[in-house]
Structure formats: C-alpha cells, structure tokens
Design an enzyme around this catalytic site. Structure first.
Site, PDB file in Angstrom:
ATOM      1  N   LYS A 121       0.757  -1.306  -0.083  1.00 33.90           N
ATOM      2  CA  LYS A 121      -0.079  -0.347   0.118  1.00 33.90           C
ATOM      3  C   LYS A 121       0.646   1.599   0.056  1.00 33.90           C
ATOM      4  CE  LYS A 121      -4.311  -1.932   1.973  1.00 33.90           C
ATOM      5  NZ  LYS A 121      -5.208  -1.395   3.577  1.00 33.90           N
ATOM      6  N   LYS A 205      -4.598  -9.524  -7.905  1.00 31.93           N
ATOM      7  CA  LYS A 205      -5.513  -9.960  -6.834  1.00 31.93           C
ATOM      8  C   LYS A 205      -7.356  -8.408  -6.921  1.00 31.93           C
ATOM      9  CE  LYS A 205      -5.467  -7.666  -2.577  1.00 31.93           C
ATOM     10  NZ  LYS A 205      -6.004  -7.130  -0.736  1.00 31.93           N
ATOM     11  N   LYS A 208     -10.510  -3.122  -4.759  1.00 33.50           N
ATOM     12  CA  LYS A 208     -11.512  -2.143  -4.973  1.00 33.50           C
ATOM     13  C   LYS A 208     -10.325  -0.302  -5.188  1.00 33.50           C
ATOM     14  CE  LYS A 208     -12.445  -1.929   0.075  1.00 33.50           C
ATOM     15  NZ  LYS A 208     -13.189  -2.459   0.996  1.00 33.50           N
TER      16      LYS A 208
HETATM   17  P1  TYM Z   1     -10.745  -5.748   3.385  1.00 36.48           P
HETATM   18  O1  TYM Z   1     -11.994  -4.658   4.093  1.00 36.48           O
HETATM   19  O2  TYM Z   1     -10.145  -5.343   2.486  1.00 36.48           O
HETATM   20  O3  TYM Z   1     -11.713  -6.885   2.701  1.00 36.48           O
HETATM   21  C1  TYM Z   1     -13.184  -7.690   3.174  1.00 36.48           C
HETATM   22  C2  TYM Z   1     -12.643  -8.665   3.087  1.00 36.48           C
HETATM   23  O4  TYM Z   1     -12.162  -9.251   2.031  1.00 36.48           O
HETATM   24  C3  TYM Z   1     -11.395 -10.101   1.504  1.00 36.48           C
HETATM   25  N1  TYM Z   1     -10.800 -10.135   0.022  1.00 36.48           N
HETATM   26  C4  TYM Z   1     -11.044 -10.738  -0.025  1.00 36.48           C
HETATM   27  N2  TYM Z   1     -11.130 -11.912  -0.997  1.00 36.48           N
HETATM   28  C5  TYM Z   1     -11.024 -12.619  -1.901  1.00 36.48           C
HETATM   29  N3  TYM Z   1     -10.696 -12.381  -2.949  1.00 36.48           N
HETATM   30  C6  TYM Z   1     -10.282 -11.141  -3.478  1.00 36.48           C
HETATM   31  N4  TYM Z   1      -9.983 -10.327  -4.291  1.00 36.48           N
HETATM   32  C7  TYM Z   1     -10.209 -10.531  -1.753  1.00 36.48           C
HETATM   33  N5  TYM Z   1      -9.944  -8.747  -2.176  1.00 36.48           N
HETATM   34  C8  TYM Z   1     -10.464  -8.910  -0.187  1.00 36.48           C
HETATM   35  C9  TYM Z   1     -10.488  -9.716   2.704  1.00 36.48           C
HETATM   36  O5  TYM Z   1      -9.212 -10.211   3.022  1.00 36.48           O
HETATM   37  C10 TYM Z   1     -11.463  -9.714   4.514  1.00 36.48           C
HETATM   38  O6  TYM Z   1     -12.378 -10.919   4.500  1.00 36.48           O
HETATM   39  N6  TYM Z   1      -7.460  -6.037   6.938  1.00 36.48           N
HETATM   40  C11 TYM Z   1      -9.005  -6.486   6.546  1.00 36.48           C
HETATM   41  C12 TYM Z   1     -10.652  -5.840   7.672  1.00 36.48           C
HETATM   42  C13 TYM Z   1     -10.413  -6.479   9.244  1.00 36.48           C
HETATM   43  C14 TYM Z   1      -9.845  -7.719  10.086  1.00 36.48           C
HETATM   44  C15 TYM Z   1      -9.632  -7.522  11.175  1.00 36.48           C
HETATM   45  C16 TYM Z   1     -10.449  -8.950   8.843  1.00 36.48           C
HETATM   46  C17 TYM Z   1      -9.954  -5.664  10.083  1.00 36.48           C
HETATM   47  N7  TYM Z   1      -9.733  -5.672  11.060  1.00 36.48           N
HETATM   48  C18 TYM Z   1     -10.056  -8.680  11.453  1.00 36.48           C
HETATM   49  C19 TYM Z   1     -11.029 -10.156   9.647  1.00 36.48           C
HETATM   50  C20 TYM Z   1     -10.727  -9.385  11.033  1.00 36.48           C
HETATM   51  C21 TYM Z   1      -9.235  -5.815   5.383  1.00 36.48           C
HETATM   52  O7  TYM Z   1      -9.081  -4.924   5.044  1.00 36.48           O
HETATM   53  O8  TYM Z   1     -10.461  -6.107   4.534  1.00 36.48           O
END
Ligand code: TYM
Length: 343
Positions: A121, A205, A208
């Site tokens: 990032k 991947k 967004k």
């Molecule tokens: P975030 O908001 O980027 O994404 C939310 C969830 O979507 C999954 N994801 C994907 N899965 C498959 N293929 C993809 N291309 C893809 N892009 C995103 C992410 O793995 C996630 O499960 N750090 C986390 C948010 C978070 C969190 C937590 C998750 C904060 N605290 C505690 C679990 C437990 C994040 O940025 O997700």
C-alpha cells in the site's frame, strides 16, 4: 508435567471485519460475506464494519457514515441476519482502540516491518503514510482478540495479518504469565473464493483500489455491466482444459473457473468436467448468467435496505451495544492481567 502452554478453553467465536472504503466487489463477497452467512447458522458470530481501519488512509468526513451504512446494507443483503449475528461499526466500541494500545506494547517493530500489505500500500512513499496504516495489523489483532474470537473468515490476502494476531496473542499470554488467556485465532480461508483475481490480469487480486473498473465486479453493478465485464475479461486463445493442472500457466482462466466454482458451490474439477473442450464463447456467457443470477438479488436487496437508513442505523446501534457487552469485560480483564490500578 508438560511445558506446553495451557490451551485456550473458552467458547468458540467467529469475528471478521470489512472496511467501509469504496464499494464491495466479488472478491469481498466470495472471500468473506458468503462465509459470514454460512457461519452464522451454527456459530456465535460478530461482524464489524472497520471504520477505524478505513481512516488509516484519507476518508472524506462527508462520506464516511454513509459508507458504513453501505457495508451494513451489503451484509444484510448477502444474508447476514442481525438476529443471528452481531453487525456494528468498530468506532462505536472503544474496546478496540484500548486493546490496540496494549498490543502496541506487545507487538515488536520487526514483526510489523515484515507486513507485506503495508509495503504494497505504501510503495515508495512509506515515510509519508500515516502511523495508523503502519499499525493497522495491531488494531486488527485487537479487533479479533477483544472478542476472544477463535475463528476468522477472511480472504487469502489477510493470512499474514492473522499470523500476526496469533503471535500477539501468544506473546501476551506468555509475557503476562496468563496461559490460555487469549485464544490463537484460526483463519478460515479455504475454498475457491479465497483469492479472486482481477478480470484484466490474473496475477493481481481483485481490488477496490484498482484504477480499472473493468478489473472487478462491484456488488452495485447492473446485470448488463456484469455481463459486459465478464465478456471483456482477459482469457487466451485456448479452450477450457480437462484438469486443474492445466490451469497452472493460465491465471485468467484459472480465475474464471474459480469464480464459477465459488458462485455455483461446485469444485473447480466439477466445473471443468462440465466445460472442458468448450471455447470461451460458451463459458463466458454461462459465467455471466450465473454471476447475474447470484448477484442481482443482492444488489436489489441492498438498494432496498439503503432506502430505509433508520432501520440500518437501528441495527448498527443495537449491534454496537451487544458488541460492547462482550468486549468490555474482556478488555477489563486485560487491564487486570497487566496490573493497572483499579481504585
Ligand atoms: P477488506 O475490507 O480489504 O476486505 C474484506 C474481506 O474481503 C476479502 N477480500 C478478498 N477475498 C478474496 N478475493 C479478493 N480479491 C479479496 N479482496 C478482499 C478480505 O480478505 C477480507 O476478508 N484487514 C481487513 C479488515 C479487518 C479484519 C479485522 C478482518 C480489520 N479487522 C479483523 C478480519 C478480522 C481488510 O482490510 O479487509
């Protein structure tokens, strides 16, 4: 007597989070939301809209609350049921930030320096990034462990953050001679939806932040847009192969097969058995029909939820109270374990 640290003996709990930054895409749905729905049937589940994580990069204050409601609507439309699972915004439960501070004093700088997502990032601009972006995985560990969560459904991109959460939990238990105080949370990653790739480049991947909207299917896309994006998805001159082995050097085709499998609830092998030998002129329209059939009802429901913001706000408010009721006593116990003055 065994030297092994005492294992966590508390109840199982599922926790996961999604950032309210930009609209959700197919990767979020298949990697996370779909699993949330499956798990709520027989687990105690807590699903958090992680707005504190979102503000580690700039978020317009005029949009943040609405983005939070948007994610809530996506949860509800995907089938997360507030009668079965807790849904709430992270910023409304102060236990997250308090525990994150304690964990800042447990986690080591070397551990954070290894986090690949920060490097990705920040790129060459790491000096100009917020301290919050660097510290992001520590807050994530606090999210999970404020609930003593044992299982965390996420996409594959979160694997390293989950390993850090386990390391922090283990070091806390060890440093404070509190064996088994925190569980070592297990990621739930498996399945064909765990890593959905860009429709334009099968080695990146789906994300967004990709500048090309054609690289992803958004949960807000219309049926026509979904079909157009799948029609335009990058493939190659070959036909659909017979076995998964033959997908190794064909990342774009591998991705489309994975998407089909995840949406239809089949294995990749079953999808290949049905389509092997066919060209993309057959497979792509079939995939488009499937994607529209699965996603359109969600988009429509999402719009319906978003037309009643009071109902969303009521659900988030009740969820925040329920979440605080679980997390506050856990963080109070952490204070005791660490020896803070109680008065
Ligand atoms: P975030 O908001 O980027 O994404 C939310 C969830 O979507 C999954 N994801 C994907 N899965 C498959 N293929 C993809 N291309 C893809 N892009 C995103 C992410 O793995 C996630 O499960 N750090 C986390 C948010 C978070 C969190 C937590 C998750 C904060 N605290 C505690 C679990 C437990 C994040 O940025 O997700």
């Amino acid at each position: 007597m065994s030297d092994a640290p005492q294992a966590y003996a508390g109840p199982e709990r599922v926790f996961s989070g999604v950032q309210p930054s930009g609209s959700l895409h197919l990767g979020n749905y298949l990697g996370a939301l779909k699993k949330f729905v499956d798990l709520q049937e027989d687990h105690d589940c807590v699903y958090c809209i992680v707005d504190l994580h979102a503000v580690t990069v700039w978020q317009d204050p005029a949009d943040l609350a609405q983005q939070t409601r948007h994610i809530a609507a996506a949860f509800l439309a995907s089938g997360v049921d507030p009668e079965k699972a807790i849904i709430y915004p992270q910023s409304r439960v102060a236990a997250h930030t308090e525990l994150a501070w304690y964990f800042n004093c447990v986690a080591r700088i070397g551990w954070l320096n290894r986090m690949t997502q920060f490097k990705d990032k920040a790129g060459k601009n790491s000096e100009k990034m917020s301290v919050g972006l660097y510290d992001y995985p520590v807050l994530q560990a606090a999210d999970i462990l404020a609930f003593k969560a044992t299982h965390v459904p996420v996409g594959e991109d979160q694997k390293q953050h989950l390993e850090l959460s386990r390391d922090i939990a283990a070091k806390f238990n060890n440093d404070f001679k509190a064996p088994g105080f925190f569980p070592l949370p297990e990621p739930l990653i498996k399945g064909p939806g765990a890593r959905i790739m860009s429709l334009r480049d099968g080695t990146k991947k789906m994300s967004k932040s990709d500048p090309s909207d054609n690289s992803r299917i958004n949960l807000t896309d219309s049926a026509d847009v979904i079909a157009k994006k799948i029609r335009k998805a990058k493939t190659d001159a070959g036909v659909m192969p017979e076995s998964k082995d033959e997908l190794k050097d064909r990342p774009e085709v591998d991705n489309l097969v994975g998407i089909y499998a995840a949406l239809s609830g089949q294995s990749a092998e079953e999808v290949l058995a049905e389509y092997s030998g066919q060209g993309f002129g057959v497979f792509k329209p079939a995939l488009a029909d499937l994607a529209v059939a699965k996603l359109q009802p969600i988009t429509e429901l999402m719009n319906r939820y978003l037309s009643d913001l009071d109902e969303i706000d009521r659900i988030l408010s009740a969820g925040a109270d329920a979440a605080a009721n679980i997390a506050n006593p856990i963080v109070a116990d952490v204070r005791d374990v660490m020896g803070f003055w109680k008065g």
